[in-house]
Design a protein around this motif. Sequence first.
Motif: not given
Length: 552
Positions: A471, A517-518, A521, A525
């Motif tokens: 990130r 990438d999912s 992600e 979260r």
Amino acid sequence: MAPRPMKSRLKGASPLGLIVLVEGIFAAQIRRMEQRELPRNSSIPAVAATEPLDNYISIVHQLLGPQPLSLPVSINVPDYVSGLPNRLESGDLQYLENKGALCLPTARFRTELLKSYILWVHPQVPILHLESFLCTIAKNDGSNSISLLLFHAVMFAASMFVDISHIHDEGYTSRQAARDVLFQRVKTLLELHCEDDRLSTVQALLLLIHWNDLPDAEKDTRHWMGICLSLAMSIGLHRNPDSTALTPSQRQTWRRTWWSVYNYAQLTAHDLLAMMRIKENCDESQLFDTTMINLDDFQFSVSSPEARAVVDYCEVICTIEYQVIQAQVFIEKTRLCQLSQFSRVSSQVSNLVHETNGPDDKVSSTNPIPHPDEAEKLQKWQLQLPSAAQLQYPAVMTPTEWERSIYLHRTWLRLLYLGSVYAVSCDISPIDQCISEITDLFDEIHSLDLSQNLPCSSTVLLILVLTYHRRALDTGTARVQALSARTIHKCWNMIQRIGETSELATRIIAVRDAARDSVWERLLRLLSIGINAQDGIDQIDDKSSNSPSCSK
């Protein structure tokens, strides 16, 4: 010195005469050839070709007459290893022989494996009475014996840490090849139920899975852990042994074994304990009533010259102070595991990496429920931590093996604490502090070349650190991006090394290679739901410049 001849140790075997004696000599030669050559050709034991010796055996038959039609398999093991049960049939014994389960390491390799076991395995899983174990090997007279299953499990667990040069000297092409062979020996003995002592079986199972989280066909780590936990409870390992007829030494071993099983379950498969509670129809306070482990449950002594000779000198067994430190670190780890919610993070990270979609696997869209009581208990544990268990970076540039060993065990204790704080916290400040310190500790571990010695559970924390700094690459300043890029590179190196034993590490590498990438992600979260990423990145920037690791 030439190796001592090994005697037949199959219970109930009858003398086979001169034919069997002569053939036994050739069979021993064949086994030695297999042990030397097999690892170079295959990671799974098999029967080596015997054509070079067939002609000699044929000549023996011509001289001494034909062999009996039903010739029992000749089993040769040293006197320090226990015999096999009478119930095994000739076909079972041949299967064990073919799978290499009756082969033992050479004396030199055994010595190096045992030294590695004492330094790296025993502090985390102190299930053996080391002095008794080593003296049994030293005497080798049959007065005492070690379970063959447990012995192979000890060798397998230690193979993760022994220097690669010793693995090559034994004839194996790689560490993985050696571990495949040693794992197969333990698994084969388990599948044929070759051990009647259930405590030895529990101990062997724990060693089998503690540094091996890779799936094995239908029987993965959870399968073996379920058997281990069920078997432990079936013999009452979770009950207080003080009122039993066990000797004081046996009671100590039972307690250390139970708490070793409990710790592993708490960190990796807490739901198995929940299933046991349901099965027993009780809560955790009633599930087990054995007393909390303390220093009285350990044996401290300067080992005898005979025991020291087996490991060619090892400073831990010669120094009571070192033994006490190892014990205190394990005791504090056990106390922490009673408070820890580490498995909560472990399960969620694993589910996200595997992209499962069950109702309990989804990342909540709201902040997690606070756990102030758990956080307070963890803080109290940290404040009461004895100095022997507190993290201390080695004071010298070239630390000894003991110093590297105790540093890693103390560091793992600290990492478990930070992971537990992360699990119960919903405040961005503690979360950022945890990730920042975890990053620093992994940096130190990497600098000491100890990545491969980390337990499989460390993969969860490495993934959190990777996600955090991934990130930062997108949102941080140029300086923060540079720091994060270096951290990510180190973390991937560490994960690749742990990948030899961790299924989760192997999986996250596959995620990276597939550029999914999912998954990242979803991990983001989990890491910081509803949180301004820049706040955390600024804290990394400040702390990285003042971290203990950077100043060393």
